[in-house]
Design an enzyme around this catalytic site. Sequence first.
Site, PDB file in Angstrom:
ATOM      1  CE  LYS A  99       1.356  -6.912  -6.271  1.00  0.00           C
ATOM      2  NZ  LYS A  99       2.330  -7.938  -6.672  1.00  0.00           N
ATOM      3  CE1 TYR A 184      -3.239  -7.587  -6.204  1.00  0.00           C
ATOM      4  CE2 TYR A 184      -1.330  -8.938  -6.689  1.00  0.00           C
ATOM      5  CZ  TYR A 184      -2.034  -7.770  -6.857  1.00  0.00           C
ATOM      6  OH  TYR A 184      -1.537  -6.770  -7.669  1.00  0.00           O
TER       7      TYR A 184
END
Length: 326
Positions: A99, A184
Site C-alpha cells: 500500500k 491506515y
Amino acid sequence: MKEKLTIKWGIIGLGNIAHKFAKDLQLVNNTELVAVASRNKENAETFAKMYHCPKAYDSYEAILNDDTIDILYIATPHNSHAELSIKALEKNKHVLCEKPIALNYADAEKMIAASKKHNKFFMEAFWTRFNPSYRAAFEKIKQGELGKIRYINSDFAFSAYGKNRSRLFDLKLGGGSLMDIGVYPLFLAYTILGVPESIYAKSIFDTSGVDAQTSMILQYPEAQAVLYSGICHTSNMKSTISGTEGRINLNTIWHMAESFTLIKNDNETKYSLPTNGMGYTYEIEECHKCIQNNVIESQLWSHKNSLELIQIVEEVKKQIGLEFPV
C-alpha cells in the site's frame, strides 16, 4: 485430500518492510522464496543469503522475466507500484503490491484492469485487514455489538526526523505522511463506514514539499471519523470505534494490534489474539487461498475496496493541495 502445491514468491524492493515480510514468509506452509531483486547487487545478494533464497537479481527486469515465480511481492517506493505491478501481471505473475496501491486513481484503475485482462490475482497489501484482532473486532461491529456507529478516532504517527530522509521526504517517490501512513486511518474508517459524503482535510508541509502531518474529518450521514497522520512526532497510535451501545479500542499499535478492548455499560473486556510472526502471515495465506481457488481478487480486500479507498485519498490530496511529480 489433495496436497497443496508450494507457491513460489519473488520480492522486488528490499527495504525494511521486505525484511519483515520475508521473515513472516518463512512461517507459512507451502511457501518458497525463490528470487529477490534490488537495483543494488550487493543488497540483493545479502538479502537472498539472509533468507536462504537461491536467486538475487540486480535489476527489476530480470526478476520480472523469471518464469519460476508464481507471485511477486512489490515493496518498492510508492511511485513505482503501478508500473511494476502492471509489468508483473503482463509477465503472467500474480501480484501482492504494498500500500498505497498507487499515487492516483487512474494508475490504480490500470492495475486492476491488467489483473482482469491477464486473469492474475492482484491485491493491495493492506495486511491489517487480515489481522486476527482486527477481523474479530470488525465481526463484533458487524454483529451490532456497538449499536449504530457514530464516531471513529484513529491516529498514526512516528518521528522520522533525524533518520534517513531519502524516501519519506522525497516528493518524487510519493513521500509524506498521507501516502505512507495516513492511508491506515482512512482504511479503518472506510472498512467500517464506507465511502464518506464529504471530506475536510488540512496539512502542515515539510520544506521538502511532502505533508509532515495531516488531519482529516470524514463526514457520513450519521457518523464522523476524525483521523490523523504525522511523520514529525510520535502519538498513542490507538483507534477507537464508538457506537450508540459501546465502543472498541484497537490497542497500541492499532494497525498491527494483538488485542482489542470492548467497553459496554462501563464493563471492559479485553480480547487477546497474538499474531503469528509480525502479522504478515495472514495476508500471505490469503494470497495462497485466492491463487489456489483460481480467483483474481480477495473477498476481504477486493479490487473495488482498493479503488474506493484511493478515491478517498485523492480527495484528501485535493483538499490539502498535495501533488506528486508526473
